[in-house]
Every structure is written in structure tokens, then in C-alpha cells.
Design an enzyme around this catalytic site. Structure first.
Site, PDB file in Angstrom:
ATOM      1  N   LYS A   6     -20.634 -12.224  -6.425  1.00 54.79           N
ATOM      2  CA  LYS A   6     -19.382 -12.076  -7.167  1.00 54.79           C
ATOM      3  C   LYS A   6     -19.627 -11.973  -8.668  1.00 54.79           C
ATOM      4  O   LYS A   6     -18.930 -11.258  -9.381  1.00 54.79           O
ATOM      5  CB  LYS A   6     -18.449 -13.242  -6.845  1.00 54.79           C
TER       6      LYS A   6
ATOM      7  N   GLU B 114     -13.012 -20.142 -12.194  1.00 56.91           N
ATOM      8  CA  GLU B 114     -12.029 -19.274 -12.820  1.00 56.91           C
ATOM      9  C   GLU B 114     -10.650 -19.920 -12.772  1.00 56.91           C
ATOM     10  O   GLU B 114     -10.414 -20.864 -12.006  1.00 56.91           O
ATOM     11  CB  GLU B 114     -11.998 -17.906 -12.138  1.00 56.91           C
TER      12      GLU B 114
ATOM     13  N   HIS C  43      -7.962 -19.758   3.660  1.00 59.69           N
ATOM     14  CA  HIS C  43      -8.416 -18.643   2.815  1.00 59.69           C
ATOM     15  C   HIS C  43      -8.876 -17.434   3.634  1.00 59.69           C
ATOM     16  O   HIS C  43      -9.569 -16.558   3.109  1.00 59.69           O
ATOM     17  CB  HIS C  43      -9.552 -19.084   1.877  1.00 59.69           C
TER      18      HIS C  43
ATOM     19  N   ARG D 144     -18.126  -2.768   3.289  1.00 57.88           N
ATOM     20  CA  ARG D 144     -18.134  -2.476   4.735  1.00 57.88           C
ATOM     21  C   ARG D 144     -16.731  -2.075   5.162  1.00 57.88           C
ATOM     22  O   ARG D 144     -15.804  -2.081   4.364  1.00 57.88           O
ATOM     23  CB  ARG D 144     -18.548  -3.733   5.505  1.00 57.88           C
TER      24      ARG D 144
END
Length: 483
Positions: free
Chosen positions: A118, A202, A237, A294
Site C-alpha cells: 500500500k 491514516e 472489513h 487481479r
């Protein structure tokens, strides 16, 4: 143009069958690989050839890239399609295929590696002026350093594993006093799941929508975006319900996000099908989240509204063909919904509920598509992701696709294991979902297992009453014996 006459699908279940269907349509022979637990699985029966690659554990079978390559070479395979999960985002496997002269149907190793981290992904797209959530720009493992960063960003914050996905190593921290404990848990979970405990921090966007853009790129510099998918209904999530298009995007915002996604794809010299994920706040500001290198689980909803076969496009660009569609050719037609049918108990915190499928009957009808990977009488194995199938509905409008989904759920019969079907119906009938006024907190805010159980009990009572009435009416009919 490269030649593909035989394709090995390095996966199992519904996605393996989904890929094989398109390959067969294109006149390409298919090879299935399977673990000992999957010896009688549907994807094994569906393929032209099938080879056992190891014991039940995925680490000893579906994740054994060297074994899969040995099988591919021995059977004269031209290309390998990884599906999603397992080896689909493994840069080393992609490279190994290349080195052995076998086409990997997916992006090049560099793109997988870059977007797999990330932090590296954020660094790659930073130069394209794509909005990002405020936060730290490097991996952190030190708790004290992380705490200072969190204080700078401001609570609530989100701790996320740098190397991971699927909700693992992810923690929302709303108060400073909870930070250290949650940070240590996130590092531990990330280390256990990915072998890498580094995380980044974040700002937590409150009430976010999860909007993703489908992109497709060829090897001739062409990249198109195939609109968006709304994936905000999640548990732990992880997505459960997806739809296309989103109920809240204007044509202008769709174009802005689509063009941003194309820039992300170009930032890593992308090839094939990919998905750029964004968070969107209440003011419709969007922030780059990550790129999945993908095919996505939820790709069918995009296929239904665009009229495209994404697997076919994957194979075509992997062969070196120019994309057969241009951006201006693409239009949205209708609306599609997808429910992931997991062998999970929505009355018990969505815990896996494996066992034997005593009854398993799929719904049929106009506007109903089921990407299925299992059949009646089979056992749901404990070794893999518990998804049985993807139930997808299509209508001219969002309202029509929702009603078709409710009808399809009612006609989807499963006995022997608990599934997410009742939860899907709960979502479709909920006013917040129907109005389009929902976010990723939908389950936390609205879902009540006790309410769902009460609803199921009421429906069972009504069904029993109707059956009794029918029985009594039948008894009143005068039956004339055969002469």
C-alpha cells in the site's frame, strides 16, 4: 500475437468454473488443479483435464506455484489464469510463469509488487495528483513513532497492515488512550497473516463509501475504465453485497474517478484487469485506497451493466491483442446486484458454518445469474474461504434489481449449512440500502441478528400456515376413484 490453446486455472470453486466457461467459449482447452479435499469438486468435473496437486491445506496445494508450473509444463499448457486469492497477486509466481514461457493472465510482476504494498502504491500515484487520505508516507513498526504520527494526523485514525488486505491487521482507533493496545494487535495480526508487521497510519474517514473502478489495459498503451462498483456493505472489513453502478455518483464524478483510476493503472504500467479502490466521504470527495491487481470477486456486476466478458478481455490482452473497446464506446445499461453466498451464520457473528449440503437448489429466471462452485450432497470444506457462490441479479433500474435479488434469495434453497442468504434479504429490504443512504458502517449501524431471527421465524410461521391451509383445502376436494 501469442497463442493460447490450453489454459490451466490455478484456483478452485466458482471462479475456476467461471474462467473455464469463457475459455471453452473461446475454443481453449482447460486444465483444473485440485487438492485431495477437492477431488470430487465441480471445477474438477468441468475441466477437460484435472490433476491433483497435494493435500487439503492450501499451503500444500493451491499455493504451491512450483508444483502448478510442473503440471502446466507436463500438459503443454500455454497460459495460467490465477482467478483471485491464492497466487493471483503473487509477483514471484507471475515471474516464474514468464521465465518458463507460460503466459500469466494478469499484470507483470513489477505492477503486482508495486501495488501489493500500500505504501509503494501510494508513492507511485502521488505524482498524478490523485487525492489520498492524510496519513503517514512510510511503514512503521515502532509504537512510539506511530503514536506521534497518530497525534499529528488526529483521531480517529486507521491502522492498516502495509502488506495485507481482507481486513487483517486493520484497526480503527477513536481515542488516544486505546492506541497502544490496538497498534500492538495490528502489528501482531499483520505479522501472523503476512509475515510483515509494518503498518501505516491514516486519518479515518467517517461514514465512508467504498467505491471501486474497474480498469482494463492492453500492451499497446490503451487503458479504459469500465465504470464503478459500490462495495460499502461489509462485515469485518470484507465485502458481502456489491452493486453497479453506485446510487450516488453523478456522470461528472464517475468520469473524474474513472480518469483517476486510469492514471493509477498507467503509474505501474498495468496490463489486464485491475480494480482501483477509493474511499468517498459524505461530500463525495474521493481518496485513493489501493489497487487490486487481479479479477475481483464482484466482477459479474460490471459485466452485466457493460455487456463485456472481463475474462475474455483478460485472455485477449494476455495474447497481445489490442483492446477491442474504446472509452467512448462504453455505456452503462441497467443495474446489477451481487450477494456473496458464504457458508457463514449471520445469526452467530458471521462465523463459518461448514458441513454437508443436504439440499442445494439454485434460483433461475430472467435477470438472475449464479456463479456457483458446489452441488447438493457435497461437503463444504473447512480448509478454504467459505464462499459457495455469487448470486447476481440484473434489472433496468436499481429498484428492479433489488426486487429480483429478493425473489432469487427466496428461491435459493440451502439445507445443511447456514448461509448469508437471509442477511442478503435483510439488506435488500432495509430502507437505508433501498434509499442509497448508507456507508461502510451499514452492518454495525443497522444489522441486528435478533431482528433477523425474528423475521425468519415469522416467515417460517407464515409458510407453515399456508401449507396447512393448502392441506385442509386438498382434503375438501372430492376424489373420484378410478373406474
Amino acid at each position: 500475437m501469442k497463442k493460447i490453446t490450453k489454459l490451466l486455472v490455478a484456483n478452485r470453486g466458482e471462479i475456476a468454473i467461471r474462467v473455464m466457461k469463457t475459455a471453452k467459449k473461446m475454443g481453449i482447452k482447460t486444465v483444473a488443479v485440485f487438492s485431495e479435499a477437492d477431488r470430487n469438486a465441480l471445477h474438477v468435473q468441468f475441466a477437460d483435464e484435472a490433476v491433483c496437486i497435494g493435500p487439503a491445506s492450501s499451503a500444500q496445494s493451491y499455493l504451491k506455484g512450483d508444483t502448478i508450473l510442473t503440471v502446466a509444463k507436463s500438459l503443454g499448457v500455454d497460459a495460467i489464469h490465477p482467478g483471485y486469492g491464492f497466487l493471483s497477486e503473487n509477483a514471484s509466481f507471475s515471474e516464474l510463469c514468464e521465465q518458463n514461457g507460460i503466459i500469466f493472465i494478469g499484470p507483470k510482476p513489477k505492477a503486482i509488487e508495486m501495488m501489493g504494498s500500500k505504501l509503494a502504491a501510494k508513492e507511485a500515484v502521488m505524482h498524478y495528483n490523485i487525492p489520498m487520505v492524510p496519513g503517514v508516507d512510510h511503514a512503521i513498526v515502532d509504537v512510539d513513532e506511530a503514536k506521534k504520527t497518530a497525534q499529528y494526523v488526529g483521531f480517529p485514525i486507521l491502522i492498516k497492515a502495509s502488506a495485507g488486505g481482507g481486513g487483517k491487521g486493520m484497526r480503527v482507533v477513536e481515542r488516544e488512550e486505546d492506541f497502544e493496545a490496538q497498534m500492538e494487535r495490528a502489528i501482531s495480526e499483520a505479522t501472523s497473516a503476512f509475515g510483515d508487521g509494518s503498518v501505516f497510519i491514516e486519518k479515518y474517514v467517517s461514514k465512508p463509501r467504498h467505491i471501486e473502478i474497474q480498469v482494463m489495459a492492453d500492451s499497446h498503451g490503451n487503458v479504459v475504465y469500465i465504470f464503478e462498483r459500490e462495495c460499502s456493505v461489509q462485515r469485518r472489513h470484507q465485502k458481502v453485497v456489491e452493486e453497479a453502478p453506485s446510487a450516488i455518483l453523478t456522470p461528472e464524478k464517475r468520469k473524474e474517478m474513472g480518469e483517476a483510476a486510469v492514471k493509477v493503472a498507467k503509474a505501474c504500467d498495468y496490463l489486464g484487469a485491475g480494480t482501483v479502490e477509493f474511499l468517498m466521504d459524505e461530500q463525495l470527495n474521493f481518496y485513493f485506497l489501493e489497487m487490486n491487481t487481479r479479477l475481483q470477486v464482484e466482477h459479474p456486476v460490471t459485466e452485466l451493466i457493460s455487456g463485456l466478458d472481463l475474462v475474455e478481455l483478460q485472455i485477449r490482452v494476455a495474447r497481445g491483442e489490442v483492446l477491442p473497446v474504446k472509452q467512448e464506446d462504453l455505456q452503462i445499461h441497467g443495474h446489477a446486484m451481487e450477494l456473496r453466498v458464504y457458508a457463514e451464520d449471520p445469526l452467530n457473528d458471521f462465523l463459518p458454518n461448514v458441513g454437508k449440503l443436504e439440499v442445494y437448489r439454485l434460483p433461475e429466471g430472467d435477470g438472475i445469474r449464479v456463479d456457483n462452485g458446489i452441488s447438493e450432497g457435497m461437503d463444504v470444506p473447512i480448509y478454504y474461504d467459505p464462499m459457495l457462490a455469487k448470486l447476481v441479479t440484473y434489472g433496468k433500474t436499481r429498484e428492479e434489481s433489488i426486487e429480483k435479488m429478493i425473489e432469487a434469495i427466496d428461491n435459493y434453497t440451502v439445507k445443511g449449512v447456514a448461509t448469508t442468504l437471509p442477511f442478503g434479504k435483510f439488506v435488500m429490504q432495509h430502507e437505508a440500502f433501498r434509499s442509497g443512504e448508507f456507508d461502510t458502517g451499514f452492518v454495525k449501524k443497522y444489522y441486528d441478528a435478533a431482528q433477523l431471527k425474528s423475521q425468519q421465524d415469522t416467515e417460517a410461521e407464515i409458510a407453515a400456515y399456508l401449507a396447512l391451509q393448502q392441506y385442509l383445502n386438498d382434503k375438501k376436494i372430492v376424489r373420484i376413484p378410478n373406474a
